[in-house]
Design an enzyme around this catalytic site. Structure first.
Site, short mmCIF file in Angstrom:
data_model
loop_
_atom_site.label_atom_id
_atom_site.label_comp_id
_atom_site.label_asym_id
_atom_site.label_seq_id
_atom_site.Cartn_x
_atom_site.Cartn_y
_atom_site.Cartn_z
N LEU A 100 0.90 -1.12 0.01
CA LEU A 100 0.03 -0.15 0.08
C LEU A 100 0.83 1.26 0.06
O LEU A 100 1.89 1.09 0.74
CB LEU A 100 -1.06 0.02 1.20
CG LEU A 100 -2.32 -1.13 1.22
CD1 LEU A 100 -2.69 -0.86 2.71
CD2 LEU A 100 -3.25 -0.81 0.16
N ASP A 101 0.57 2.19 -0.44
CA ASP A 101 1.27 3.41 -0.88
C ASP A 101 1.30 4.10 0.59
O ASP A 101 0.55 3.80 1.79
CB ASP A 101 0.71 4.48 -1.61
CG ASP A 101 0.85 3.98 -3.11
OD1 ASP A 101 1.64 3.40 -3.60
OD2 ASP A 101 0.10 4.89 -3.97
N ARG A 102 2.51 4.80 0.90
CA ARG A 102 2.69 5.54 2.14
C ARG A 102 1.35 6.08 2.58
O ARG A 102 0.92 6.00 4.01
CB ARG A 102 3.74 6.44 2.04
CG ARG A 102 3.83 7.35 3.27
CD ARG A 102 4.59 8.82 2.80
NE ARG A 102 6.19 8.39 2.70
CZ ARG A 102 6.99 8.38 3.49
NH1 ARG A 102 6.63 8.85 4.96
NH2 ARG A 102 8.34 8.36 3.59
N THR B 116 -1.71 5.84 1.36
CA THR B 116 -3.16 5.08 1.47
C THR B 116 -3.21 4.31 2.90
O THR B 116 -2.29 3.55 3.33
CB THR B 116 -3.06 4.03 0.50
OG1 THR B 116 -2.77 4.84 -0.73
CG2 THR B 116 -4.28 3.16 0.24
#
Length: 230
Positions: free
Chosen positions: A59-61, A63
């Site tokens: 997961l992106d930072r 998100t």
């Protein structure tokens, strides 16, 4: 410190997998600039096993939401296979600027890296890129603010897929500093949340389905679009 108590973010636990509610603003793995990462907190989730669990996907930072962790090497391999084969079903909630006129649809746009630099994660739509498909559905609208609440289901799992796809359609995700119009500092934060995760991990059992509550930084906007609770 972004995470005060990782145990309070545990959503699901069995012998093979843990699912946690990752907070926004926390990278999963260490980066070149250092700083706090989720990995630093995973020893608290061993629950008697000799090694800490490891993330089975990314997961992106910025998100938030459902993140699956394999509890040991064999479990991690099984989870990795599910994600690689597209068998893990993911649904995200997003607040977007503007929004589609229709109530549901698909975004079928191939994606490629913007740069040949292997350190760059920025993406772009490119007919010569990797096939990328996102299904979307309108959950609610806030006409006063000009925003829409979408449920996004990525069929493929390309880097930044949801962010690039939404921006390419003309309704970027609110708070996106890379693909949208959000300022680098002082913005609302990326309004993207991994709401549900379904993992068909056991052949003779229904898929494990886990839901992460709406994060604090998105609740006001979601309520304005019609969210009643959670």
């Amino acid at each position: 410190m972004i995470v005060d108590d990782i145990l309070s973010r545990l959503l699901y636990r069995d012998a093979l997998v843990l699912v946690i509610d990752k907070p926004a603003g926390l990278p999963v793995h260490p980066g070149p600039k250092g700083g706090e990462t989720l990995t630093q907190h995973l020893d608290a989730l061993r629950f008697g096993l000799p090694r800490r669990p490891e993330a089975a996907h990314r997961l992106d930072r910025d998100t938030s939401g459902c993140l699956a962790l394999g509890r040991h090497a064999k479990a991690l391999a099984r989870l990795n296979a599910l994600f690689a084969q597209g068998k893990a079903d993911k649904t995200y909630w997003a607040l977007v600027e503007g929004g589609p006129s229709e109530e549901s649809g698909e975004i079928d746009l191939a994606l490629a890296r913007r740069s040949d630099d292997p350190r760059s994660w920025w993406m772009k739509t490119d007919p010569a890129g990797d096939p990328s498909l996102t299904r979307w559905r309108v959950m609610g609208r806030d006409p006063a603010a000009g925003r829409t609440w979408l449920a996004l289901a990525p069929v493929t799992g390309r880097t930044h897929q949801l962010r690039v796809h939404c921006a390419a359609m003309g309704w970027p995700i609110l708070g996106d500093t890379v693909y949208g119009s959000a300022p680098r500092q002082g913005g609302p934060g990326l309004q993207l949340h991994a709401r549900t995760l379904a993992l068909p991990l056991y052949p003779k059992k229904p898929a494990i389905t886990v839901e992460a509550p709406a994060p604090g930084h998105m609740r006001e906007g979601l309520r304005a679009c019609g969210l009643a609770e959670g």
